[in-house]
Design a protein around this motif. Structure first.
Motif, PDB file in Angstrom:
ATOM      1  N   SER A 191       1.024  -1.040   0.048  1.00  0.00           N
ATOM      2  CA  SER A 191      -0.151  -0.159   0.001  1.00  0.00           C
ATOM      3  C   SER A 191       0.719   1.211   0.003  1.00  0.00           C
ATOM      4  O   SER A 191       2.025   1.141   0.050  1.00  0.00           O
ATOM      5  N   ILE A 192       0.188   2.363  -0.388  1.00  0.00           N
ATOM      6  CA  ILE A 192       1.062   3.641  -0.216  1.00  0.00           C
ATOM      7  C   ILE A 192       0.442   4.640   0.605  1.00  0.00           C
ATOM      8  O   ILE A 192      -0.847   4.870   0.571  1.00  0.00           O
ATOM      9  N   THR A 193       1.256   5.460   1.178  1.00  0.00           N
ATOM     10  CA  THR A 193       0.617   6.306   2.021  1.00  0.00           C
ATOM     11  C   THR A 193       1.185   7.966   1.777  1.00  0.00           C
ATOM     12  O   THR A 193       0.642   8.721   2.389  1.00  0.00           O
ATOM     13  N   ASP A 194       2.072   7.977   0.870  1.00  0.00           N
ATOM     14  CA  ASP A 194       2.816   9.297   0.596  1.00  0.00           C
ATOM     15  C   ASP A 194       2.021   9.946  -0.379  1.00  0.00           C
ATOM     16  O   ASP A 194       2.256   9.781  -1.585  1.00  0.00           O
ATOM     17  N   PHE A 195       0.629  10.731  -0.099  1.00  0.00           N
ATOM     18  CA  PHE A 195       0.007  11.167  -0.930  1.00  0.00           C
ATOM     19  C   PHE A 195       0.473  12.405  -1.731  1.00  0.00           C
ATOM     20  O   PHE A 195       0.110  12.508  -2.827  1.00  0.00           O
ATOM     21  N   LYS A 196       1.318  13.339  -0.781  1.00  0.00           N
ATOM     22  CA  LYS A 196       2.007  14.259  -1.505  1.00  0.00           C
ATOM     23  C   LYS A 196       2.741  13.835  -2.906  1.00  0.00           C
ATOM     24  O   LYS A 196       2.678  14.552  -3.752  1.00  0.00           O
ATOM     25  N   GLN A 197       3.624  12.811  -2.798  1.00  0.00           N
ATOM     26  CA  GLN A 197       4.419  12.579  -3.981  1.00  0.00           C
ATOM     27  C   GLN A 197       3.473  12.045  -5.047  1.00  0.00           C
ATOM     28  O   GLN A 197       3.727  12.019  -6.143  1.00  0.00           O
ATOM     29  N   LEU A 198       2.562  11.150  -4.668  1.00  0.00           N
ATOM     30  CA  LEU A 198       1.266  10.862  -5.605  1.00  0.00           C
ATOM     31  C   LEU A 198       0.900  11.834  -6.527  1.00  0.00           C
ATOM     32  O   LEU A 198       0.793  11.701  -7.642  1.00  0.00           O
ATOM     33  N   PHE A 199       0.649  13.120  -5.855  1.00  0.00           N
ATOM     34  CA  PHE A 199       0.099  14.088  -6.862  1.00  0.00           C
ATOM     35  C   PHE A 199       0.882  14.946  -7.344  1.00  0.00           C
ATOM     36  O   PHE A 199       1.018  15.416  -8.285  1.00  0.00           O
ATOM     37  N   LEU A 200       2.226  15.075  -6.751  1.00  0.00           N
ATOM     38  CA  LEU A 200       3.377  15.586  -7.255  1.00  0.00           C
ATOM     39  C   LEU A 200       3.929  15.229  -8.707  1.00  0.00           C
ATOM     40  O   LEU A 200       4.073  15.646  -9.500  1.00  0.00           O
ATOM     41  N   SER A 201       3.919  13.680  -8.415  1.00  0.00           N
ATOM     42  CA  SER A 201       4.191  13.120  -9.837  1.00  0.00           C
ATOM     43  C   SER A 201       3.226  12.662 -10.769  1.00  0.00           C
ATOM     44  O   SER A 201       3.286  11.855 -11.791  1.00  0.00           O
ATOM     45  N   ASP A 202       1.814  13.136 -10.481  1.00  0.00           N
ATOM     46  CA  ASP A 202       0.817  12.873 -11.349  1.00  0.00           C
ATOM     47  C   ASP A 202       0.639  11.314 -11.626  1.00  0.00           C
ATOM     48  O   ASP A 202       0.653  10.812 -12.773  1.00  0.00           O
ATOM     49  N   THR A 203       1.020  10.419 -10.365  1.00  0.00           N
ATOM     50  CA  THR A 203       0.805   9.102 -10.341  1.00  0.00           C
ATOM     51  C   THR A 203      -0.414   8.777 -11.097  1.00  0.00           C
ATOM     52  O   THR A 203      -1.624   8.899 -10.902  1.00  0.00           O
ATOM     53  N   PRO A 204      -0.433   7.821 -12.480  1.00  0.00           N
ATOM     54  CA  PRO A 204      -1.682   7.355 -12.794  1.00  0.00           C
ATOM     55  C   PRO A 204      -2.588   6.471 -11.865  1.00  0.00           C
ATOM     56  O   PRO A 204      -1.837   5.580 -11.127  1.00  0.00           O
ATOM     57  N   MET A 205      -3.807   6.575 -11.591  1.00  0.00           N
ATOM     58  CA  MET A 205      -4.620   5.969 -10.946  1.00  0.00           C
ATOM     59  C   MET A 205      -5.729   5.078 -11.273  1.00  0.00           C
ATOM     60  O   MET A 205      -6.578   5.879 -11.979  1.00  0.00           O
ATOM     61  N   ILE A 206      -6.001   4.249 -10.748  1.00  0.00           N
ATOM     62  CA  ILE A 206      -7.426   3.320 -11.224  1.00  0.00           C
ATOM     63  C   ILE A 206      -8.288   3.637  -9.945  1.00  0.00           C
ATOM     64  O   ILE A 206      -8.003   3.012  -8.885  1.00  0.00           O
ATOM     65  N   ASP A 207      -9.541   4.158 -10.325  1.00  0.00           N
ATOM     66  CA  ASP A 207     -10.457   4.383  -9.314  1.00  0.00           C
ATOM     67  C   ASP A 207     -11.472   3.032  -9.715  1.00  0.00           C
ATOM     68  O   ASP A 207     -12.234   2.995 -10.282  1.00  0.00           O
ATOM     69  N   VAL A 208     -11.511   2.128  -8.582  1.00  0.00           N
ATOM     70  CA  VAL A 208     -12.394   1.054  -8.680  1.00  0.00           C
ATOM     71  C   VAL A 208     -13.305   1.122  -7.996  1.00  0.00           C
ATOM     72  O   VAL A 208     -14.365   0.334  -7.873  1.00  0.00           O
ATOM     73  N   ARG A 209     -14.010   2.399  -7.559  1.00  0.00           N
ATOM     74  CA  ARG A 209     -15.076   2.533  -6.824  1.00  0.00           C
ATOM     75  C   ARG A 209     -16.165   2.538  -8.129  1.00  0.00           C
ATOM     76  O   ARG A 209     -15.712   2.780  -9.447  1.00  0.00           O
ATOM     77  N   ALA A 210     -17.353   2.525  -7.630  1.00  0.00           N
ATOM     78  CA  ALA A 210     -18.685   2.450  -8.963  1.00  0.00           C
ATOM     79  C   ALA A 210     -18.649   3.732  -9.542  1.00  0.00           C
ATOM     80  O   ALA A 210     -18.116   4.790  -8.947  1.00  0.00           O
TER      81      ALA A 210
END
Length: 360
Positions: free
Chosen positions: A3-22
């Motif tokens: 799992s990942i908890t470094d939210f800042k780096q996620l957004f700074l790097s524009d990390t591609p994310m899959i939203d598996v919610r409905a």
């Protein structure tokens, strides 16, 4: 379970994310670099949620596996595989980083793909971005760019790299005539994008970020109240632009822009659509215009449309803009500016402001 908890780096790097919610969850709010590839569709999610309330978690989990199996499971897993193949650094999240994230990770592991999920999911990331936005506002580390309607404030914002274009993020130019024909984002998406943009700016430099002066609403988007309060204390930069240049810019950016859009999308009715667009905008400010000015502008508009249609002549629109500026927008601006004039630290033209900012 990675799992990942470094939210800042996620957004700074524009990390591609899959939203598996409905899909219904995704539409209400997501993040700039995310796509929706749900584990369950809306109907399946509702059925599982009802089962959970009535029969508990074990029964809900069993129902979920019954609903998403066989070809349906294969199809959804293939969506995730395609995304990871295209974005090897991609990650995924659900609402709280719980069961849906664990199932997604497990299914990917079964086909040889090992990718982490976001600890705390959407809720944790949304909380982080909102807290960051509120913190930035409370620190007042920004400069407010003000100027009368049609001054070209957005052009200055776009020319200065250490800035945030709120109207661009909102897909709206911020006045009664500000529709851009691009749908506005969800309120949450706007706030998330604003927070990410600010996070990136302060990561590059701790100097104050330049943000255009805005009222409470940009179209239907609501500006954060904490930020509006902070603007009352922030230093102000005033953009000074000749009156005739302002008229020309409003004609080009609002009226001609709308007409060009209608000519491309509905050429046979473009003149009627332009007429309707302007009348609807004027109607929105009728109360503050007053009945006499409202009636006069509508009468002038009929003549202006005829001149445009028969002679390709825009000059009569300038007469309408002149009334709107001199008798409506400018008086409002002058009143508002008096409340913060003592906070003004620089006045100048577009180029003078850019040059001044470069020396700070």
């Amino acid at each position: 379970m990675q799992s990942i908890t470094d939210f800042k780096q996620l957004f700074l790097s524009d990390t591609p994310m899959i939203d598996v919610r409905a899909p219904i969850e995704f539409i209400k709010g997501a993040f700039p670099s995310s796509i929706n590839a749900p584990l369950m569709n809306d109907d399946e999610r509702e059925a599982v949620g009802t089962c959970y309330k009535e029969h508990g978690s074990d029964a809900a989990l069993e129902l979920g596996h019954q609903l998403v199996f066989g070809d349906i499971k294969t199809q959804r897993l293939q969506q995730w595989k395609n995304f990871i193949n295209e974005h090897p650094d991609g990650i995924f999240y659900c609402f709280r980083g719980g069961l849906r994230s664990h199932i997604t990770q497990q299914w990917l592991n079964e086909v040889g793909i090992d990718r982490p999920y976001v600890e705390g999911g959407y809720k944790a990331m949304r909380t982080y971005l909102l807290e960051q936005l509120q913190q930035r506002a409370s620190e007042s580390r920004f400069l407010v760019l003000s100027g009368k309607t049609g001054s070209g404030k957005t052009e200055v914002i776009n020319d200065w790299p250490h800035s945030i274009d709120l109207e661009g993020l909102a897909n709206h130019r911020g006045s009664a005539f500000g529709k851009t024909f691009v749908p506005q984002p969800a309120q949450i998406n706007f706030e998330n994008a604003w927070s990410v943009a600010w996070l990136k700016r302060i990561h590059v430099s701790d100097s104050p970020v330049l943000i255009e002066d805005e009222s409470r609403l940009i179209g239907r988007i609501v500006i954060l109240p904490e930020y509006l309060e902070a603007t009352k204390l922030a230093s102000n930069i005033l953009l000074e632009t000749p009156y005739e240049e302002r008229i020309a810019r409003i004609r080009r950016d609002y009226f001609m822009y709308a007409f060009e859009h209608y000519q491309k999308s509905n050429p046979d009715t473009s003149y009627d659509l332009l007429d309707e667009f302007i009348r609807e905008a004027v109607l929105r400010i009728k109360k503050r215009l007053g009945g006499d000015r409202f009636t006069l502008i509508n009468s002038m508009l009929s003549s202006a449309i005829i001149a445009l249609k028969s002679q390709n002549q825009w000059s009569e629109f300038d007469d309408i803009i002149n009334i709107l500026l001199s008798e409506y927008y400018d008086p409002i601006y002058e009143y508002q500016y008096q409340q913060k004039s003592e906070k003004t630290i620089f006045k100048g033209t577009h180029q003078e402001i850019i040059q001044w900012l470069a020396t700070q």
